[in-house]
Each structure stands twice: as C-alpha cells, then as structure tokens.
Design a protein around this motif. Structure first.
Motif, mmCIF file in Angstrom:
data_model
loop_
_atom_site.group_PDB
_atom_site.id
_atom_site.type_symbol
_atom_site.label_atom_id
_atom_site.label_comp_id
_atom_site.label_asym_id
_atom_site.label_seq_id
_atom_site.Cartn_x
_atom_site.Cartn_y
_atom_site.Cartn_z
ATOM 1 N N VAL A 125 8.606 -0.463 15.101
ATOM 2 C CA VAL A 125 8.634 0.837 14.438
ATOM 3 C C VAL A 125 7.263 1.190 13.870
ATOM 4 O O VAL A 125 6.756 2.313 14.068
ATOM 5 C CB VAL A 125 9.698 0.846 13.324
ATOM 6 N N LEU A 126 6.645 0.259 13.180
ATOM 7 C CA LEU A 126 5.353 0.543 12.547
ATOM 8 C C LEU A 126 4.239 0.676 13.573
ATOM 9 O O LEU A 126 3.232 1.357 13.310
ATOM 10 C CB LEU A 126 5.016 -0.549 11.530
ATOM 11 N N ARG A 127 4.396 0.067 14.740
ATOM 12 C CA ARG A 127 3.392 0.197 15.790
ATOM 13 C C ARG A 127 3.279 1.660 16.241
ATOM 14 O O ARG A 127 2.195 2.126 16.615
ATOM 15 C CB ARG A 127 3.790 -0.682 16.977
ATOM 16 N N LEU A 128 4.389 2.366 16.173
ATOM 17 C CA LEU A 128 4.413 3.765 16.583
ATOM 18 C C LEU A 128 4.082 4.715 15.428
ATOM 19 O O LEU A 128 3.974 5.927 15.632
ATOM 20 C CB LEU A 128 5.799 4.119 17.144
ATOM 21 N N GLN A 172 0.323 5.513 10.450
ATOM 22 C CA GLN A 172 0.085 6.044 9.104
ATOM 23 C C GLN A 172 0.963 5.364 8.065
ATOM 24 O O GLN A 172 0.774 5.537 6.868
ATOM 25 C CB GLN A 172 0.320 7.556 9.067
ATOM 26 N N GLY A 173 1.960 4.587 8.536
ATOM 27 C CA GLY A 173 2.831 3.858 7.634
ATOM 28 C C GLY A 173 4.129 4.601 7.354
ATOM 29 O O GLY A 173 4.214 5.819 7.535
ATOM 30 N N LEU A 174 5.128 3.839 6.925
ATOM 31 C CA LEU A 174 6.434 4.396 6.591
ATOM 32 C C LEU A 174 6.985 3.691 5.364
ATOM 33 O O LEU A 174 6.610 2.558 5.066
ATOM 34 C CB LEU A 174 7.416 4.207 7.757
ATOM 35 N N SER A 175 7.906 4.365 4.696
ATOM 36 C CA SER A 175 8.617 3.728 3.595
ATOM 37 C C SER A 175 9.669 2.787 4.168
ATOM 38 O O SER A 175 10.037 2.877 5.349
ATOM 39 C CB SER A 175 9.290 4.775 2.712
ATOM 40 N N CYS A 176 10.197 1.924 3.341
ATOM 41 C CA CYS A 176 11.240 1.000 3.779
ATOM 42 C C CYS A 176 12.454 1.761 4.304
ATOM 43 O O CYS A 176 13.025 1.414 5.349
ATOM 44 C CB CYS A 176 11.633 0.084 2.615
ATOM 45 N N LYS A 177 12.837 2.802 3.597
ATOM 46 C CA LYS A 177 14.002 3.588 4.006
ATOM 47 C C LYS A 177 13.791 4.217 5.370
ATOM 48 O O LYS A 177 14.698 4.232 6.223
ATOM 49 C CB LYS A 177 14.284 4.663 2.960
ATOM 50 N N ASP A 178 12.582 4.728 5.609
ATOM 51 C CA ASP A 178 12.285 5.353 6.901
ATOM 52 C C ASP A 178 12.243 4.311 8.019
ATOM 53 O O ASP A 178 12.661 4.590 9.151
ATOM 54 C CB ASP A 178 10.961 6.107 6.833
ATOM 55 N N VAL A 181 1.015 -4.563 5.320
ATOM 56 C CA VAL A 181 0.168 -4.265 4.169
ATOM 57 C C VAL A 181 0.785 -3.090 3.421
ATOM 58 O O VAL A 181 1.340 -2.173 4.037
ATOM 59 C CB VAL A 181 -1.283 -3.942 4.602
ATOM 60 N N LEU A 182 0.726 -3.140 2.109
ATOM 61 C CA LEU A 182 1.228 -2.056 1.266
ATOM 62 C C LEU A 182 0.139 -0.994 1.175
ATOM 63 O O LEU A 182 -0.877 -1.172 0.506
ATOM 64 C CB LEU A 182 1.582 -2.598 -0.118
ATOM 65 N N LEU A 183 0.347 0.108 1.882
ATOM 66 C CA LEU A 183 -0.670 1.159 1.947
ATOM 67 C C LEU A 183 -0.693 2.017 0.696
ATOM 68 O O LEU A 183 -1.734 2.527 0.292
ATOM 69 C CB LEU A 183 -0.434 2.037 3.175
ATOM 70 N N SER A 184 0.458 2.227 0.089
ATOM 71 C CA SER A 184 0.534 2.990 -1.152
ATOM 72 C C SER A 184 1.749 2.514 -1.919
ATOM 73 O O SER A 184 2.709 2.004 -1.327
ATOM 74 C CB SER A 184 0.637 4.495 -0.883
ATOM 75 N N GLY A 185 1.700 2.665 -3.214
ATOM 76 C CA GLY A 185 2.799 2.201 -4.046
ATOM 77 C C GLY A 185 3.185 3.251 -5.061
ATOM 78 O O GLY A 185 2.388 4.094 -5.449
ATOM 79 N N GLN A 213 -3.261 -2.961 12.445
ATOM 80 C CA GLN A 213 -3.622 -1.561 12.609
ATOM 81 C C GLN A 213 -4.415 -1.032 11.423
ATOM 82 O O GLN A 213 -4.956 0.069 11.478
ATOM 83 C CB GLN A 213 -2.366 -0.704 12.797
ATOM 84 N N ASN A 214 -4.453 -1.812 10.370
ATOM 85 C CA ASN A 214 -5.191 -1.433 9.152
ATOM 86 C C ASN A 214 -6.024 -2.629 8.701
ATOM 87 O O ASN A 214 -5.825 -3.158 7.608
ATOM 88 C CB ASN A 214 -4.218 -1.023 8.045
ATOM 89 N N PRO A 215 -6.974 -3.085 9.556
ATOM 90 C CA PRO A 215 -7.714 -4.321 9.259
ATOM 91 C C PRO A 215 -8.521 -4.279 7.974
ATOM 92 O O PRO A 215 -8.708 -5.290 7.318
ATOM 93 C CB PRO A 215 -8.628 -4.483 10.478
ATOM 94 N N GLY A 216 -8.986 -3.107 7.590
ATOM 95 C CA GLY A 216 -9.772 -3.003 6.365
ATOM 96 C C GLY A 216 -8.971 -2.535 5.181
ATOM 97 O O GLY A 216 -9.511 -2.326 4.098
ATOM 98 N N ALA A 217 -7.672 -2.376 5.403
ATOM 99 C CA ALA A 217 -6.832 -1.820 4.333
ATOM 100 C C ALA A 217 -6.506 -2.858 3.295
ATOM 101 O O ALA A 217 -6.341 -4.034 3.594
ATOM 102 C CB ALA A 217 -5.543 -1.243 4.910
ATOM 103 N N ALA A 218 -6.434 -2.417 2.080
ATOM 104 C CA ALA A 218 -5.975 -3.255 0.970
ATOM 105 C C ALA A 218 -5.007 -2.412 0.175
ATOM 106 O O ALA A 218 -5.077 -1.180 0.202
ATOM 107 C CB ALA A 218 -7.150 -3.698 0.099
ATOM 108 N N PRO A 219 -4.101 -3.040 -0.552
ATOM 109 C CA PRO A 219 -3.167 -2.245 -1.353
ATOM 110 C C PRO A 219 -3.908 -1.300 -2.294
ATOM 111 O O PRO A 219 -4.973 -1.627 -2.805
ATOM 112 C CB PRO A 219 -2.382 -3.309 -2.132
ATOM 113 N N ASP A 220 -3.350 -0.093 -2.497
ATOM 114 C CA ASP A 220 -3.948 0.851 -3.437
ATOM 115 C C ASP A 220 -4.013 0.275 -4.834
ATOM 116 O O ASP A 220 -4.801 0.677 -5.659
ATOM 117 C CB ASP A 220 -3.134 2.152 -3.480
#
Length: 275
Positions: free
Chosen positions: A10-13, A16-22, A67-71, A83-90
């Motif tokens: 799911v996340l591969r498609l 931009q990321g999704l919530s758990c519910k989505d 990775v947690l993209l936003s909280g 897909q977000n190699p440089g990403a860190a949690p907000d």
C-alpha cells in the motif's frame, strides 16, 4: 501475504504517506490481507509502530521498514524508509511516542514511566537540597559504592573539612588503599553553576591521586566541562544534578521499587503451525 507485506504494498503506491486508518482501508479494498478480527486497524497500527524508525519501546522490532512522516493527535502519517531515505520524524522520538492517538499500550506504559521517573528525579533533588551538606557528602559516597567502585561496602568514607585541600570523600579501590578516588560534592541550587575555578581547585587538591569525581546538584559551565575533559594527567568525571538523580534511580539509592509491570508481545513461533 503477511500484514507487513500488505502495508508495504500500500505504501509503495503512496510515497507521500498515509495514516494508519487509510492504510487499513486500502488493504481491505485491495483484498491484500484477511483480518480475522473485528478491529483490523489495531493490527495494522501495531505492525506500523513496531517497525517504525525512531520509536523505541519494549516490544518494538529491531528491523525498521517505516518512518513517521508527521505526527499529531490521531493523524500520524507513515511512509516507507526506502522511499524516504533522508526523512526523519517531524518530532523527536520522545515526542513522537507521546503524541498521536495511535500509541500502543506498551508505548503508553513507556511514556508514563518516563513521566513518573522525571517526577521522582525532581523530588530526589528537592530532598537533597532540603538536607544539609554533610548528608549530601554521605550520599555521593554511597552512590559510588553502589555503582561498584571500591573494594567493598566499607571502601568509602567522608572526610570533609578534616582532609587537606577540601576533598569531601575518598573511595579506596583496593583493600590496601593504594588506588584511590577523590570526591568533591557541591550541593547547589539550579541557579548556581559550578565554574572552571572550582573544578581546577579540585584537580589541584588531588595530590598523588589520578581519579576524581566532582558531583553537584546543579550544572557545570562549559569552561568547567572543557577543563575536565582536557586534563591530561588526571581523570575527572563531572556529574550534574540530572545525571546524579538518574544514577540514584538506577542504583536504588534514595528510592525503592514499590511496583513493577511486565510488557508482553505475541510469541509468533508458538502460533506458527509450519514448525
């Protein structure tokens, strides 16, 4: 397909990321996984949190995929690490654990344990400051012995003003007293930082002794820390109030355990019928 693989698909498609519910909704819509539970979202959430970078709690998995993209309260967004190699949690890991409506029970236990420990440490400092300096000197000797320094329970002693040079305590590392650790204990309130002159005076008082511990209930100035770190002939450890109370809790000095709790996780091997 496992639930972990279904989330990844799911996340591969959705880079931009999704919530758990989505994510749960997409898994159901695409028929990627059959949930034998009335609450599939909790299964997805548990897998996401256990495999999420930056989240550390008792049942967290060492291998991370997400990775947690936003909280935010109930609005955490997850993505794939690759897909977000440089990403860190907000947020920092500690903040990420304490926010959002999708914290696992074990994460909540960890959160409130940390809050409890912070309060206990603050109360420890309050009790120390409400006692006299002599009590603090006895305390730091007991703490070093509890940390394993010295040859036994009788290896430490407070010397205070009776010892030339202002050394407050001594730890004998061996039974003959050939190797010693000198201690300086300063019971200051938070506004009084230990400066480099006090550290230098302590180092100067360490005649013939190579190891020393300077402990305070407050903090050290940067020059004081730099002086201790740059000392070539003697090894001096600086312990401020935060580190002091952390060590006291860890060693059970001035505190006692009144209740403990276990955190559990499902034993997957037990339910694996192929083994």
């Amino acid at each position: 397909m496992t639930i972990l693989e279904a989330i990844t698909v799911v996340l591969r498609l959705q880079p931009q990321g999704l919530s758990c519910k989505d994510i749960t909704g997409q898994i159901l819509a695409q028929g990627l996984y059959s949930f034998n539970t009335p609450n599939p979202n909790s299964i997805v959430n548990h897998t996401l949190r256990r495999h999420c970078q930056g989240l550390d709690f008792p049942s967290a998995h060492p291998v991370k995929h997400f990775v947690l993209l936003s909280g935010g309260r109930g609005k955490s967004t997850y993505g794939l690490i690759d897909q977000n190699p440089g990403a860190a949690p907000d947020e920092t890991p500690a903040q990420a654990r304490s926010s959002g409506g999708d914290l696992l029970p074990e994460e909540q236990m960890q959160k409130y344990y940390e809050i409890h420990k912070t309060e206990i440490k603050a109360r420890l400092l309050e009790h120390i400051l409400n006692n006299d300096p002599g009590f603090f000197e006895e305390l730091v000797v007991k703490l070093l012995l509890a940390l394993g320094y010295g040859h036994g329970s009788g290896a430490g002693r407070v010397v205070g003003r009776s010892h030339d040079g202002g050394i407050d305590g001594i730890i004998d590392e061996d039974k003959l007293g050939l190797d010693k650790i000198y201690i300086q204990a300063k019971r200051y309130d938070a506004s009084h930082k230990v400066d480099r002159e006090e550290v230098q005076a302590f180092i100067g008082a360490m005649h013939g002794v190579k190891k020393g511990v300077f402990i305070t209930t407050s903090t050290f100035t940067r020059p004081a820390v730099d002086d201790a770190a740059g000392e070539q002939e003697k090894h001096v450890s600086l312990i401020d109030g935060a580190r002091l109370t952390e060590l006291m809790v860890a060693c059970g000095v001035g505190v006692r355990c009144v209740q403990s709790f276990d955190a559990y996780e499902i034993d997957s091997d037990f339910f694996d019928l192929s083994t």
